[in-house]
Design a protein around this motif. Structure first.
Motif, PDB file in Angstrom:
ATOM      1  N   SER A 178       0.844  -1.186   0.000  1.00 43.27           N
ATOM      2  CA  SER A 178       0.000   0.000   0.000  1.00 43.27           C
ATOM      3  C   SER A 178       0.886   1.245   0.000  1.00 43.27           C
ATOM      4  N   ILE A 179       0.837   2.005  -1.084  1.00 47.05           N
ATOM      5  CA  ILE A 179       1.743   3.154  -1.211  1.00 47.05           C
ATOM      6  C   ILE A 179       1.434   4.204  -0.155  1.00 47.05           C
ATOM      7  N   ILE A 180       0.161   4.404   0.105  1.00 40.78           N
ATOM      8  CA  ILE A 180      -0.205   5.422   1.085  1.00 40.78           C
ATOM      9  C   ILE A 180       0.323   5.052   2.472  1.00 40.78           C
ATOM     10  N   ALA A 181       0.241   3.752   2.805  1.00 39.24           N
ATOM     11  CA  ALA A 181       0.730   3.321   4.119  1.00 39.24           C
ATOM     12  C   ALA A 181       2.245   3.439   4.190  1.00 39.24           C
ATOM     13  N   VAL A 182       2.926   3.069   3.093  1.00 40.81           N
ATOM     14  CA  VAL A 182       4.379   3.162   3.084  1.00 40.81           C
ATOM     15  C   VAL A 182       4.817   4.626   3.210  1.00 40.81           C
ATOM     16  N   ALA A 183       4.161   5.502   2.466  1.00 43.14           N
ATOM     17  CA  ALA A 183       4.528   6.918   2.509  1.00 43.14           C
ATOM     18  C   ALA A 183       4.307   7.473   3.920  1.00 43.14           C
ATOM     19  N   ASP A 184       3.220   7.061   4.530  1.00 47.09           N
ATOM     20  CA  ASP A 184       2.902   7.510   5.872  1.00 47.09           C
ATOM     21  C   ASP A 184       3.966   7.041   6.874  1.00 47.09           C
ATOM     22  N   ASN A 185       4.361   5.754   6.737  1.00 51.81           N
ATOM     23  CA  ASN A 185       5.410   5.215   7.612  1.00 51.81           C
ATOM     24  C   ASN A 185       6.714   5.954   7.397  1.00 51.81           C
ATOM     25  N   LEU A 186       7.009   6.184   6.126  1.00 58.30           N
ATOM     26  CA  LEU A 186       8.260   6.844   5.766  1.00 58.30           C
ATOM     27  C   LEU A 186       8.340   8.209   6.438  1.00 58.30           C
TER      28      LEU A 186
END
Lengths: 328, 118
Positions: free
Chosen positions: B80-88
């Motif tokens: 999930s790109i949104i989740a990865v970006a958020d984690n990042l």
């Protein structure tokens, strides 16, 4: 009764049981969360991720095969993925379902290769895999599965072996990741994965209870929210989050700073006091915000004052935590 | 502009390059990120970078001791790109603030590509 193969219904049941088990351990897992960011949301994030998969599975109704079940699990967890461990969990589930979706019945060998695939998929999705995390626990489970799948007579003892080994690997995580050792905890994501495996194993033994659809909303559900509220409320010793900036009129040297911090400590906790050029930024949790202001006024004028009643705000904060995956 | 802290004994200046290196090494440990992308103006191609040039996908601006970071990343297919970006964002913010003692005002994530890993 010994089981040697699993069909789609059994897999679905194991996933749902894994999800409920994770949900029930959520709060404990949140407390373990110190890495990579100690924000105490691992359990909530992982639960929301797997509950999203569970929701898709329940939406299938009674008529599904392995292919459609796998798709539901994989898409559900992808859509619901939240937080670091949640994304990893979704990736593990994606790898796992990729392997089993082409088989209508699953035996120990296929379970082993699915665990291997899950682990491989997860490791590939990061440049520098960090050991001592959920990845290590997944790898341990996959290795044990590959080792023992040839002589496995029934799935009960086979899965039992995997769960026990995963637990043993989890206990070694503090040795691999110093920050865990300092905090005296095992990895929270790994603990979450173990909870899922344990739940699935219980379902295999027929021990798991019926899946409670109300649990689907994960951290945000009303039922658990009230409980957590009560628990957390009792934990708040100092009720007001107080923040302000002092515009210094006189010198604020390190001795002043030390004294000021000591004073704040006497009336509260969670103290942050940073001096920069002509200003000092102060944050303190206290029951007497006024005292903090009075003391600060001796150094200069104040600006950007903010006081929040943390007890009052708590339910709201829980809500925000659940929606954004972090404290705000 | 450099990050600046004044202490009794003297001043501490932190270069943006230093911050970029911290941010880069943290970004690489973030799950779902499989590479940093450098945007080359010449041919407009997004390239995968090797480890030693990892700060090329990262732009750090310091303004009044507040840090603004742009991260150009390649993500793994199937996460999930949104989740990865958020984690990042939260991982990098936490680490950079912990290391430098300065506050991170904004982190912008540019997903420049996706890599199929299986």
């Amino acid at each position: 009764m010994s089981v040697t193969t699993l069909d789609a219904k059994a897999v679905a049941k194991m996933l749902l049981a894994g999800a409920s088990e994770l949900n029930s351990q959520k709060d404990r897992i949140n407390e373990l969360n110190v890495f990579p960011v100690p924000d105490g949301d691992t359990g909530t994030n992982m639960t929301l991720t797997i509950m999203s998969a569970a929701k898709e599975v329940l939406a299938l109704g009674d008529d599904y095969d392995m292919q459609s079940l796998c798709k539901a699990i994989s898409m559900g967890s992808l859509r619901g993925a939240r937080g670091n461990s949640g994304v990893i969990l979704s990736q593990l589930l994606r790898g796992l379902t990729k392997e089993i979706r082409d088989h209508e019945t699953i035996d120990a060998k296929i379970v082993a290769s699915a665990f291997g695939k899950a682990c491989e998929t997860a490791y590939k999705a990061v440049m520098k895999p960090k050991e001592g995390t959920i990845l290590t626990v997944a790898k341990g489970a996959a290795e044990k599965a590959a080792e023992t799948c040839d002589e496995a007579e029934d799935l009960e003892s086979f899965i039992k072996g995997i769960v026990e080994h995963a637990d043993a690997v989890l206990q070694t995580t503090p040795d691999l990741l110093p920050v865990l050792k300092q905090a005296g905890v095992v990895d929270s994501g790994g603990q979450g994965l173990l909870a899922v495996l344990t739940g699935a194993y219980d379902a295999l033994l027929g021990k798991a209870g019926e899946f409670d659809p109300d649990a689907i909303s994960g951290g945000a559900s009303k039922g658990t929210g009230i409980n957590r509220d009560a628990v957390a409320n009792a934990d708040i010793k100092f009720g007001y989050c107080t923040e302000f900036i002092i515009m210094l009129d006189r010198v604020f040297n390190s001795k002043n700073e030390k004294d000021f911090k000591a004073y704040l400590e006497s009336i509260g906790d969670s103290i942050v006091c940073v001096a920069m050029d002509e200003i000092v930024k102060v944050h303190v949790h206290t029951n007497h915000p006024g005292l903090a202001f009075e003391k600060a006024l001796t150094f200069g004028s104040l600006t950007s004052m903010k006081i929040d009643n943390m007890r009052e705000e708590h339910s709201e904060r829980l809500f925000k935590l659940d929606n954004n995956g972090k404290y705000v | 502009m450099k990050g600046q802290m004044n202490t009794d004994l003297g001043n501490i200046l932190i270069d943006t390059e230093t911050i970029a290196q911290y941010a880069g090494s943290e970004a690489m440990e973030c799950f779902g990120v499989v590479g940093m992308a450098g945007y080359s103006v010449k041919d407009g191609l997004v390239k995968l970078l090797k480890r030693e040039s990892l700060t090329r996908g990262i732009n750090v601006v310091l303004n009044k001791n507040r840090i603004y970071i742009d991260l150009h990343v390649i993500v793994a297919y199937g996460v999930s790109i949104i989740a990865v970006a958020d984690n990042l964002m939260s991982n990098v913010k936490y680490k950079v603030e912990e290391y430098t003692g300065l506050s991170v005002e904004k982190i912008n994530i540019f997903v420049e590509g996706v890599r199929v890993i299986d």
